[in-house]
Design a protein around this motif. Structure first.
Motif, PDB file in Angstrom:
ATOM      1  N   GLU A  55       0.811  -1.212   0.000  1.00  0.00           N
ATOM      2  CA  GLU A  55       0.000   0.000   0.000  1.00  0.00           C
ATOM      3  C   GLU A  55       0.844   1.262   0.000  1.00  0.00           C
ATOM      4  N   ILE A  56       1.944   1.259   0.767  1.00  0.00           N
ATOM      5  CA  ILE A  56       2.774   2.470   0.876  1.00  0.00           C
ATOM      6  C   ILE A  56       3.863   2.498  -0.181  1.00  0.00           C
ATOM      7  N   GLY A  57       4.270   1.324  -0.630  1.00  0.00           N
ATOM      8  CA  GLY A  57       5.359   1.262  -1.613  1.00  0.00           C
ATOM      9  C   GLY A  57       6.715   1.199  -0.945  1.00  0.00           C
ATOM     10  N   LEU A  58       6.875   0.235  -0.036  1.00  0.00           N
ATOM     11  CA  LEU A  58       8.094   0.149   0.772  1.00  0.00           C
ATOM     12  C   LEU A  58       9.103  -0.844   0.188  1.00  0.00           C
ATOM     13  N   GLU A  59       9.257  -0.839  -1.140  1.00  0.00           N
ATOM     14  CA  GLU A  59      10.183  -1.787  -1.776  1.00  0.00           C
ATOM     15  C   GLU A  59      11.637  -1.535  -1.389  1.00  0.00           C
ATOM     16  N   SER A  60      11.965  -0.299  -1.034  1.00  0.00           N
ATOM     17  CA  SER A  60      13.346   0.035  -0.654  1.00  0.00           C
ATOM     18  C   SER A  60      13.569  -0.111   0.849  1.00  0.00           C
ATOM     19  N   TYR A  61      12.639  -0.783   1.526  1.00  0.00           N
ATOM     20  CA  TYR A  61      12.699  -0.929   2.980  1.00  0.00           C
ATOM     21  C   TYR A  61      12.533  -2.383   3.378  1.00  0.00           C
ATOM     22  N   TYR A  62      12.942  -2.701   4.610  1.00  0.00           N
ATOM     23  CA  TYR A  62      12.647  -4.012   5.189  1.00  0.00           C
ATOM     24  C   TYR A  62      12.086  -3.792   6.589  1.00  0.00           C
ATOM     25  N   LEU A  63      11.270  -4.713   7.047  1.00  0.00           N
ATOM     26  CA  LEU A  63      10.647  -4.587   8.367  1.00  0.00           C
ATOM     27  C   LEU A  63      11.674  -4.867   9.454  1.00  0.00           C
ATOM     28  N   HIS A  64      11.868  -3.884  10.350  1.00  0.00           N
ATOM     29  CA  HIS A  64      12.823  -4.036  11.446  1.00  0.00           C
ATOM     30  C   HIS A  64      12.133  -4.514  12.716  1.00  0.00           C
ATOM     31  N   THR A  65      11.019  -3.894  13.079  1.00  0.00           N
ATOM     32  CA  THR A  65      10.260  -4.328  14.258  1.00  0.00           C
ATOM     33  C   THR A  65       8.760  -4.233  13.976  1.00  0.00           C
ATOM     34  N   ALA A  66       7.997  -5.045  14.706  1.00  0.00           N
ATOM     35  CA  ALA A  66       6.532  -4.993  14.611  1.00  0.00           C
ATOM     36  C   ALA A  66       5.960  -5.385  15.965  1.00  0.00           C
ATOM     37  N   ASN A  67       5.111  -4.519  16.523  1.00  0.00           N
ATOM     38  CA  ASN A  67       4.488  -4.781  17.817  1.00  0.00           C
ATOM     39  C   ASN A  67       3.029  -4.344  17.772  1.00  0.00           C
ATOM     40  N   ILE A  68       2.213  -4.995  18.596  1.00  0.00           N
ATOM     41  CA  ILE A  68       0.792  -4.653  18.666  1.00  0.00           C
ATOM     42  C   ILE A  68       0.511  -3.973  20.004  1.00  0.00           C
ATOM     43  N   TYR A  69      -0.231  -2.872  19.948  1.00  0.00           N
ATOM     44  CA  TYR A  69      -0.623  -2.147  21.147  1.00  0.00           C
ATOM     45  C   TYR A  69      -2.139  -1.982  21.168  1.00  0.00           C
ATOM     46  N   TRP A  94      10.124   0.376   9.656  1.00  0.00           N
ATOM     47  CA  TRP A  94      10.727  -0.094   8.415  1.00  0.00           C
ATOM     48  C   TRP A  94      12.035   0.666   8.195  1.00  0.00           C
ATOM     49  N   PHE A  95      13.155  -0.082   8.185  1.00  0.00           N
ATOM     50  CA  PHE A  95      14.470   0.537   7.949  1.00  0.00           C
ATOM     51  C   PHE A  95      14.785   0.523   6.450  1.00  0.00           C
ATOM     52  N   PRO A  96      15.483   1.543   5.972  1.00  0.00           N
ATOM     53  CA  PRO A  96      15.959   1.511   4.582  1.00  0.00           C
ATOM     54  C   PRO A  96      16.879   0.303   4.361  1.00  0.00           C
ATOM     55  N   ASN A  97      16.777  -0.311   3.208  1.00  0.00           N
ATOM     56  CA  ASN A  97      17.634  -1.462   2.904  1.00  0.00           C
ATOM     57  C   ASN A  97      19.106  -1.106   3.084  1.00  0.00           C
ATOM     58  N   GLY A  98      19.846  -2.019   3.717  1.00  0.00           N
ATOM     59  CA  GLY A  98      21.282  -1.803   3.927  1.00  0.00           C
ATOM     60  C   GLY A  98      21.611  -1.212   5.279  1.00  0.00           C
ATOM     61  N   ILE A  99      20.644  -0.673   5.981  1.00  0.00           N
ATOM     62  CA  ILE A  99      20.875  -0.129   7.324  1.00  0.00           C
ATOM     63  C   ILE A  99      20.360  -1.140   8.330  1.00  0.00           C
ATOM     64  N   MET A 100      21.272  -1.674   9.149  1.00  0.00           N
ATOM     65  CA  MET A 100      20.918  -2.778  10.018  1.00  0.00           C
ATOM     66  C   MET A 100      20.706  -2.371  11.477  1.00  0.00           C
ATOM     67  N   GLU A 101      21.235  -1.219  11.902  1.00  0.00           N
ATOM     68  CA  GLU A 101      21.181  -0.869  13.317  1.00  0.00           C
ATOM     69  C   GLU A 101      20.668   0.554  13.509  1.00  0.00           C
ATOM     70  N   ARG A 102      20.281   0.844  14.738  1.00  0.00           N
ATOM     71  CA  ARG A 102      19.885   2.199  15.098  1.00  0.00           C
ATOM     72  C   ARG A 102      21.127   3.066  15.247  1.00  0.00           C
ATOM     73  N   THR A 103      20.918   4.357  15.461  1.00  0.00           N
ATOM     74  CA  THR A 103      22.049   5.267  15.610  1.00  0.00           C
ATOM     75  C   THR A 103      22.708   5.049  16.975  1.00  0.00           C
ATOM     76  N   GLU A 104      23.827   5.738  17.214  1.00  0.00           N
ATOM     77  CA  GLU A 104      24.532   5.598  18.488  1.00  0.00           C
ATOM     78  C   GLU A 104      23.648   6.014  19.659  1.00  0.00           C
ATOM     79  N   GLU A 105      22.715   6.926  19.418  1.00  0.00           N
ATOM     80  CA  GLU A 105      21.799   7.362  20.478  1.00  0.00           C
ATOM     81  C   GLU A 105      20.599   6.431  20.596  1.00  0.00           C
ATOM     82  N   ASP A 106      20.664   5.271  19.910  1.00  0.00           N
ATOM     83  CA  ASP A 106      19.587   4.280  19.903  1.00  0.00           C
ATOM     84  C   ASP A 106      18.304   4.838  19.293  1.00  0.00           C
ATOM     85  N   LEU A 107      18.481   5.719  18.321  1.00  0.00           N
ATOM     86  CA  LEU A 107      17.340   6.290  17.619  1.00  0.00           C
ATOM     87  C   LEU A 107      17.199   5.633  16.249  1.00  0.00           C
TER      88      LEU A 107
END
Length: 422
Positions: free
Chosen positions: A15-29, A46-59
């Motif tokens: 629906e959004i067109g996230l072909e350049s992304y992969y799902l990093h986390t999914a949670n239900i609230y 959804w993280f951009p493809n090729g980026i595996m981790e959060r930033t140093e500030e855990d963002l």
């Protein structure tokens, strides 16, 4: 991953067109809405493809797509690109023309423009919409915000609150005018308050209109700030005691984060605990606990606090209190968090820290103007505008008139001034 969740993830990607992304986390609230129903939200990062981790500030890294999807309706509640960077070229609009954005909102939300939402304001590439019913504003209101980048790509979308639908609206003709009966209502709700003036660094005694909704029959009135907690119980009880409790109140850690739930809970549509009403027994033992809390934490304050209300929120029972006989616009208030199973006070918020920033303000001047004199000065500046208000007893939106004014009358001189210039 649960197959039902996987299907929603695949739906979101397409629906959004996230072909350049992969799902990093999914949670239900889950959460409770104003209609006392449970909302279930799938939150995906959804993280951009090729980026595996959060930033140093855990963002989340720039470009991350944070998406919220309603499990019941399969409609998006928010689409946010971190750092206002996006890799998607499918969600592109003409930033100078709102028509395509409106059509996209209609497709994604199921709402109809002008019938259920309308433009509130537009600032550059950001557009804010508000809830309405056939062009008349609604309360409690719903809001939609859309922001684009310089070339028109979507950076931010969110929808929150409620939007009237035909089955929830009581269809009546708006017949209110500022006649004798409505003037009497307005006069009753003209209040003498002390407002803080940051320009003068002093308190100003002013007569101001308490904003109020008036039904067509002119007899029933409801406050402007409609309480959206369906378990809300109005108490308005002065808290008095003969002796304190000589025991220190021990604050405990609160968990105020959104409640995460399992897929089984979500897809079985288990009800949120906040949807339960407060029984008379629960009210009685909660009021007794609030009294004991005050006897410990504010032992000398007998008859100085009013228990305004009780309601459920985030798994707790909330008791709201204010100081008695305080006419200042910013009153001393407490919010006490009570365990909903053991009925014991756990912690509380006190706005005294905020009020301390106004402690150096000079006292207000002597009141020389009567309420009748003030009303004569302000009555031509009182506005009566139609609003659809959700009535929690009738469980429908009712057409009302909102009484209010952007002006006030100084109680010492009788001068009329705009409130936003105080």
């Amino acid at each position: 991953m649960d197959s039902r969740l996987q299907e929603l993830v695949d739906f979101t990607k397409e629906e959004i067109g996230l072909e350049s992304y992969y799902l990093h986390t999914a949670n239900i609230y889950w959460d409770k809405n104003i209609f006392n129903n449970t909302d279930y939200t799938l939150l995906m990062e959804w993280f951009p493809n090729g980026i595996m981790e959060r930033t140093e500030e855990d963002l989340n890294p720039p470009g991350t797509a944070v998406v919220e999807l309603d499990l019941k309706t399969r409609r998006f509640k928010s689409i946010i690109f971190v750092g206002e960077k996006t890799l998607i070229n499918t969600l592109v609009f003409d930033k100078h023309d709102s028509k395509k954005i409106i059509r996209w909102i209609e497709q994604k939300t199921g709402l109809v423009y002008h019938e259920q939402f309308q433009i509130k304001k537009k600032e550059g590439t950001k557009t804010i919409f508000q809830a309405c019913f056939h062009g008349i504003p609604a309360s409690p209101s719903g809001y939609i915000e859309v922001k684009l980048d310089d070339v028109g790509r979507l950076l931010f979308f969110s929808i929150s609150g409620s939007f009237p639908s035909n089955d929830l609206v009581e269809a009546i003709d708006y017949t209110l005018t500022f006649d004798h009966d409505v003037k009497r209502v307005a006069h009753k709700h003209l209040k003498l308050l002390e407002l803080p003036s940051s320009k003068q660094e002093k308190w100003l005694s002013m007569y101001t209109m308490e904003e109020i909704y008036v039904y067509n029959n002119r007899k029933i009135r409801i406050p402007f700030e409609t309480n959206v907690h369906s378990s809300y119980v109005k108490v308005d009880q002065v808290m008095e005691w003969d002796s304190p409790i000589n025991k220190k109140f021990e604050r405990q850690q609160l968990n105020l984060r959104n409640d995460s739930i399992t897929a089984e809970q979500a897809f079985s549509f288990e009800s949120h605990p906040d949807t339960l009403p407060l029984t008379k027994h629960e009210q009685d033992i909660t009021i007794a606990e609030v009294l004991d809390f005050l006897r410990k934490e504010f032992p000398k304050d007998t008859a100085k606090w009013v228990l305004v209300s009780l309601y459920r929120d985030r798994g707790y029972i909330i008791a709201e209190l204010k100081q008695a006989q305080d006419i200042r616009a910013f009153q001393r208030k407490l919010k006490v968090f009570i365990d909903s199973t053991k009925y014991k006070a756990l912690n509380y918020f006190d706005n005294q820290c905020f009020l301390a920033t106004l402690k150096h303000y000079h006292a207000s001047d002597t009141v020389n103007i009567t309420k009748e004199e003030a009303f004569e000065k302000i009555k031509n500046k009182i506005e009566l505008t139609p609003v659809y208000v959700y009535d929690f007893e009738q469980k429908s939106y009712v057409l009302c008139g909102k009484l209010g004014s952007q002006y006030g009358v100084l109680a010492n001189t009788g001068d009329v001034m705009e409130l936003d210039k105080v």
